[in-house]
Design a protein around this motif. Structure first.
Motif, PDB file in Angstrom:
ATOM      1  N   SER B  99       0.893  -1.152   0.000  1.00 36.62           N
ATOM      2  CA  SER B  99       0.000   0.000   0.000  1.00 36.62           C
ATOM      3  C   SER B  99       0.933   1.204   0.000  1.00 36.62           C
ATOM      4  N   ALA B 101       1.245   3.282   2.258  1.00 44.91           N
ATOM      5  CA  ALA B 101       1.786   3.492   3.608  1.00 44.91           C
ATOM      6  C   ALA B 101       3.107   2.747   3.794  1.00 44.91           C
ATOM      7  N   ASP B 102       3.242   1.595   3.133  1.00 42.70           N
ATOM      8  CA  ASP B 102       4.435   0.766   3.300  1.00 42.70           C
ATOM      9  C   ASP B 102       5.666   1.502   2.784  1.00 42.70           C
ATOM     10  N   GLY B 103       6.630   1.704   3.656  1.00 39.72           N
ATOM     11  CA  GLY B 103       7.846   2.419   3.283  1.00 39.72           C
ATOM     12  C   GLY B 103       7.565   3.860   2.890  1.00 39.72           C
ATOM     13  N   ASN B 104       6.399   4.362   3.268  1.00 32.57           N
ATOM     14  CA  ASN B 104       5.975   5.721   2.884  1.00 32.57           C
ATOM     15  C   ASN B 104       6.081   5.892   1.362  1.00 32.57           C
ATOM     16  N   LEU B 105       5.676   4.854   0.622  1.00 30.38           N
ATOM     17  CA  LEU B 105       5.889   4.850  -0.829  1.00 30.38           C
ATOM     18  C   LEU B 105       4.991   5.858  -1.554  1.00 30.38           C
ATOM     19  N   HIS B 149      -1.683   6.722   2.065  1.00 36.22           N
ATOM     20  CA  HIS B 149      -1.811   7.233   3.447  1.00 36.22           C
ATOM     21  C   HIS B 149      -1.399   8.701   3.492  1.00 36.22           C
ATOM     22  N   GLY B 151       0.365  10.116   6.023  1.00 33.74           N
ATOM     23  CA  GLY B 151       1.532  10.350   6.879  1.00 33.74           C
ATOM     24  C   GLY B 151       1.173  10.639   8.325  1.00 33.74           C
TER      25      GLY B 151
END
Lengths: 256, 256
Positions: B99, B101-105, B149, B151
């Protein structure tokens, strides 16, 4: 060797947003490399009920059929995993969520049928240690849900304690590992009715004795078996604790 | 510059296991770096119905409330994403599901309320290009679900076409990109009743004209807007195609 903290948080903690957020607040403050492993919680069972998927039990053990596994994949690898990841991101912790299928991180095989066919349950065969080390070197915090795969397109359900212990064992030659199994008690209890009666240390001999006495029973047995497995495979420190033990020296320390 | 293929597969393809497996068989055969982006499909709607979550519509557009988003997160980032990843793994394609959110990708922000409050819908703000390049350099195939996401701990629903186009735009200075939007038709149709009436090329001028004529309408409009956005942002080749266009030269090519 560099330090690595592996934290496993259990099902009960995940049932309360307040509880898991507190756990994540503590987890985010731990310095150095870290990995989170999370179980399921009641939500999967609730959703199975609402979707009219029957929970099949044989000899008191839950059997994972394809429908149950689909719900577990949705809830564990989907909703809970992404909620944990996005919350950690909000704390500036660069979390990245995984199932074992992602990057072939955890390969498992369907548990062989002996007396009971547990269904789509996977026993861990291989952990992709080089990729995990690479992710950690980029300051990524892997967040594992308890779903693995068999490499042939089949997802499988795997116990989260076993995942945490196996990750510890596979990374122990590269890191000085602290492995914490965090659950709803503050440690392993000497007296189930007294929450303060925590074993500060527990050896393999103590464990076998207390299990025979019936002091240690039920779900605590597989958890401790996983804890001893990790300790025997050179994990530096293995601790069973509650939320307050995540970044403090509290709980039961496992010794050989 | 190295070649990068970005494939977006749409909702309808995901409704049939046979269809998405065929798409993945073709995708796995594409050489070089690649990224998959997938939408949702009917499953999320079906599960919402079974869980008694009402679909809220304002002026014909679906509004994403927290319950709907939770189901989208379960189905898109959980079940579909992990099924695609484990199937790709079985084809020896080292897929890793994400998604935003993962690794703030993929960082997004909740769409500002003008006349309509779309709810928990995210407009893309920033793509973590260095991390994606790093993953690609390790021969990992990122598989993005349409969840992003903000943040601050909030997951958001984001259009999968927009994610694919934005990934293309953000990576175009590093790769020679072929971006394919794969859906249930073999390309953009001149005549909605004739499946073979495919525009081989479509320019911005043609698009505006055909939209005015009503030849191009409904869901095709935002898809093409995303396609032109990517083309304008230096994506080498942008194609709208069907499953057979995934690793063949078929479909409608976008030109400026």
């Amino acid at each position: 060797m560099k330090k690595l903290t592996i934290l496993k948080i259990g099902g009960n903690l995940l049932d309360s947003e307040k509880a898991w957020k507190k756990a994540m607040d503590y987890f985010a403050k731990i310095s150095g490399a870290k990995i989170l492993v999370h179980g399921g919680g009641k939500l999967a069972t609730e959703i199975c009920q609402k979707l009219d998927i029957e929970t099949k039990m044989i000899e008191g053990r839950r059997i994972t059929d394809q429908n149950t596994l689909d719900v577990a994949t949705m809830v564990y690898a989907g909703l809970l995993n992404k909620k944990l990841v996005s919350y950690l991101q909000s704390l500036d912790a660069n979390a990245m969520g995984f199932s074992g299928a992602d990057g072939n991180l955890i390969l498992s095989e369907k548990r062989p049928v002996k007396t009971i066919n547990f269904g789509l349950v996977g026993d861990i065969k291989k952990i992709n240690t080089p990729l995990i080390i690479n992710l950690l070197s980029q300051k990524i915090i892997p967040v594992f849900s308890a779903i693995t795969h068999d490499g042939q397109g089949q997802l499988l359900n795997t116990n989260a304690d076993t995942i945490a212990a196996s990750l510890g064992a596979s990374l122990a030659t590269h890191f000085q590992i602290v492995l914490k199994f965090c659950f709803e008690k503050e440690g392993v209890l000497m007296d189930p009715l007294n929450e303060d009666s925590i074993f500060p240390m527990l050896s393999q001999v103590d464990f076998l004795q207390q299990r025979q006495n019936g002091v240690i029973s039920a779900g605590m047995i597989p958890k401790l078996e996983n804890a001893f497995f990790a300790k025997k495979r050179a994990v530096h420190q293995v601790i069973i604790c509650g939320v307050n033990g995540i970044n403090q020296s509290k709980g039961t320390e496992i010794c050989l």
